[in-house]
Design a protein around this motif. Sequence first.
Motif, PDB file in Angstrom:
ATOM      1  N   ALA A 182      71.654  80.172  43.510  1.00  0.00           N
ATOM      2  CA  ALA A 182      71.721  78.852  44.020  1.00  0.00           C
ATOM      3  C   ALA A 182      71.175  78.997  45.513  1.00  0.00           C
ATOM      4  O   ALA A 182      70.881  77.935  46.117  1.00  0.00           O
ATOM      5  CB  ALA A 182      73.145  78.244  44.062  1.00  0.00           C
ATOM      6  N   GLU A 183      71.091  80.206  46.085  1.00  0.00           N
ATOM      7  CA  GLU A 183      70.616  80.335  47.345  1.00  0.00           C
ATOM      8  C   GLU A 183      69.150  81.149  47.682  1.00  0.00           C
ATOM      9  O   GLU A 183      68.843  80.716  48.765  1.00  0.00           O
ATOM     10  CB  GLU A 183      71.630  81.348  47.812  1.00  0.00           C
ATOM     11  N   ARG A 207      63.398  82.084  46.165  1.00  0.00           N
ATOM     12  CA  ARG A 207      62.372  82.378  44.898  1.00  0.00           C
ATOM     13  C   ARG A 207      62.791  81.528  43.720  1.00  0.00           C
ATOM     14  O   ARG A 207      61.524  81.410  42.962  1.00  0.00           O
ATOM     15  CB  ARG A 207      62.714  83.994  44.782  1.00  0.00           C
ATOM     16  N   PHE A 208      63.861  80.799  43.650  1.00  0.00           N
ATOM     17  CA  PHE A 208      64.295  80.074  42.412  1.00  0.00           C
ATOM     18  C   PHE A 208      64.038  78.869  42.496  1.00  0.00           C
ATOM     19  O   PHE A 208      64.304  77.982  41.480  1.00  0.00           O
ATOM     20  CB  PHE A 208      65.687  80.537  41.893  1.00  0.00           C
ATOM     21  N   GLU A 209      63.530  78.223  43.763  1.00  0.00           N
ATOM     22  CA  GLU A 209      63.405  76.920  43.837  1.00  0.00           C
ATOM     23  C   GLU A 209      62.307  76.332  43.054  1.00  0.00           C
ATOM     24  O   GLU A 209      61.269  76.898  43.118  1.00  0.00           O
ATOM     25  CB  GLU A 209      63.002  76.693  45.066  1.00  0.00           C
ATOM     26  N   GLY A 210      62.633  75.455  42.114  1.00  0.00           N
ATOM     27  CA  GLY A 210      61.866  74.633  41.160  1.00  0.00           C
ATOM     28  C   GLY A 210      61.357  75.375  39.918  1.00  0.00           C
ATOM     29  O   GLY A 210      60.509  74.853  39.332  1.00  0.00           O
ATOM     30  N   ILE A 211      62.131  76.762  39.868  1.00  0.00           N
ATOM     31  CA  ILE A 211      61.771  77.448  38.708  1.00  0.00           C
ATOM     32  C   ILE A 211      62.765  77.738  37.665  1.00  0.00           C
ATOM     33  O   ILE A 211      62.553  78.612  36.681  1.00  0.00           O
ATOM     34  CB  ILE A 211      60.758  78.761  39.068  1.00  0.00           C
ATOM     35  N   ILE A 212      64.026  77.414  38.267  1.00  0.00           N
ATOM     36  CA  ILE A 212      65.272  77.544  37.302  1.00  0.00           C
ATOM     37  C   ILE A 212      65.699  76.395  36.569  1.00  0.00           C
ATOM     38  O   ILE A 212      65.503  75.468  37.125  1.00  0.00           O
ATOM     39  CB  ILE A 212      66.215  78.311  38.529  1.00  0.00           C
ATOM     40  N   SER A 213      66.445  76.917  35.519  1.00  0.00           N
ATOM     41  CA  SER A 213      67.026  75.691  34.799  1.00  0.00           C
ATOM     42  C   SER A 213      68.440  75.975  34.424  1.00  0.00           C
ATOM     43  O   SER A 213      68.763  77.313  34.214  1.00  0.00           O
ATOM     44  CB  SER A 213      66.309  75.341  33.413  1.00  0.00           C
ATOM     45  N   ARG A 270      75.979  72.133  43.890  1.00  0.00           N
ATOM     46  CA  ARG A 270      75.078  71.142  44.703  1.00  0.00           C
ATOM     47  C   ARG A 270      74.055  71.871  45.203  1.00  0.00           C
ATOM     48  O   ARG A 270      72.869  71.255  45.150  1.00  0.00           O
ATOM     49  CB  ARG A 270      76.016  70.813  46.032  1.00  0.00           C
ATOM     50  N   SER A 271      73.899  73.153  45.533  1.00  0.00           N
ATOM     51  CA  SER A 271      72.698  73.624  45.861  1.00  0.00           C
ATOM     52  C   SER A 271      71.658  73.938  44.841  1.00  0.00           C
ATOM     53  O   SER A 271      70.651  73.809  44.821  1.00  0.00           O
ATOM     54  CB  SER A 271      72.967  75.243  46.230  1.00  0.00           C
ATOM     55  N   MET A 272      72.319  74.033  43.360  1.00  0.00           N
ATOM     56  CA  MET A 272      71.237  73.990  42.481  1.00  0.00           C
ATOM     57  C   MET A 272      70.885  72.674  42.355  1.00  0.00           C
ATOM     58  O   MET A 272      69.488  72.711  41.602  1.00  0.00           O
ATOM     59  CB  MET A 272      72.200  74.546  41.279  1.00  0.00           C
ATOM     60  N   VAL A 273      71.405  71.812  42.326  1.00  0.00           N
ATOM     61  CA  VAL A 273      70.644  70.240  42.120  1.00  0.00           C
ATOM     62  C   VAL A 273      69.529  70.023  43.276  1.00  0.00           C
ATOM     63  O   VAL A 273      68.634  69.629  43.033  1.00  0.00           O
ATOM     64  CB  VAL A 273      71.734  69.337  42.089  1.00  0.00           C
ATOM     65  N   PRO A 293      68.832  89.064  40.776  1.00  0.00           N
ATOM     66  CA  PRO A 293      69.993  89.325  41.671  1.00  0.00           C
ATOM     67  C   PRO A 293      71.295  89.667  40.539  1.00  0.00           C
ATOM     68  O   PRO A 293      71.077  88.958  39.381  1.00  0.00           O
ATOM     69  CB  PRO A 293      70.360  88.097  42.638  1.00  0.00           C
ATOM     70  N   ASP A 294      72.207  90.290  41.048  1.00  0.00           N
ATOM     71  CA  ASP A 294      73.283  90.667  39.995  1.00  0.00           C
ATOM     72  C   ASP A 294      74.461  89.764  40.500  1.00  0.00           C
ATOM     73  O   ASP A 294      75.643  90.091  40.025  1.00  0.00           O
ATOM     74  CB  ASP A 294      73.647  92.075  39.805  1.00  0.00           C
TER      75      ASP A 294
END
Length: 381
Positions: free
Chosen positions: A196-197, A200-206, A235-238, A189-190
């Motif tokens: 955070a939403e 697809r990025f759950e558990g694979i982003i840092s 909060r969503s990232m965490v 995404p751009d």
Amino acid sequence: MAHDSRGRNAASITDRRSFLGSLGAAGTLALAGCAGFGGGDGDPFDDYGPQGAALEPSAVSWDDLGDLEGELTVYSGRTRDQIDPLFAAIEERYDEFTIDSDFDDNSTQLNKINEETADTRPDVFYTQSSGALAALKQDGLVRTLPEDVIDAVDDNYSDPDGTWTGASGRVRAILYNTELWEGGADALPDDIFAYAEDDRFEGIISTRPNSGTFRSFIVAMIEMEGEQATREWVRSMVEDQDATLYSSGSQQAEEVAAGNQAVALGNQYYAGRIVENDPDSPLDVAFTSGDAGCLFNVSGVGILEDADKPNLAAEFTRHVLAAEGQEFFVETNGEYPVLDGVEYVGDLPTLAEINPPEFDLNALANVEQAVDLLREEGMTV
């Protein structure tokens, strides 16, 4: 003309590396036209103007600048590996010049400067992020820089009032492993909020919440989107994405390159360093567009209002901004230069190919707001 696998001019890169290699071997060449120095503990220069050639946007060489003599106290918010090699090269060139350097994170250095007296403060603060310099400006602790320094660096990379200047730049980016992330940059995404939403990025982003540039990114998001939206993003990232939190930008990028992490939010230059050393690395970068996720920020220099040696500090600042200093940041650190006369020739996109937001870097001064928000939402390491 030979080019490497990423389309770069190979001869140009070889020349640049040879040029940078000469930094540490420059020795103590005498500089034509340099004035003599005063002895003792006083400031070695007679005035605040250039002791040799004036700094120019087209970039001058160390050969053109005034000689350096005496001891300069520098507090650095940058890590030792990022900036100490340049300090060492400058010291090696001048037998009678030494840098008394102190390395710590931006917040710690700011607190020390505010708590110290005029007798114990450093001559120079070298920051990881412009937000720390803007905070010193707000507190009236930095002085106006010499006119030639102000004129040489674009207002987008420095304080329009001339109290601090950027020395090198970086852009917030999306680092990703090309073997783990399907679809490449086109599938990323751009919009920074999507990270955070999007499930697809759950558990694979840092990310790396303890860095000055990440905190500046948070301040920029607050300025652009509001505190509540920023708080919800953190909060969503965490909680939703279960983002891995690193304390080292280099380690974070290395983990992506090694395939231990698929996607990371970080500074573009960490990826640039790895790709420079290993062109076959499966590490690449993408950028969001026009939001805080691709914020352009600078590492920079401010001279303290009560500096013991302001003129020596000014000539040191000219050395950082001269061609040799700018080339160091480009080739060794993978950063962007802040002078028009020095070209970015790294593996990553140029600034002209990225769409960072228009943003007054002085607005990044309220770093404590970001620190408090991150702590309250549990994004700390």
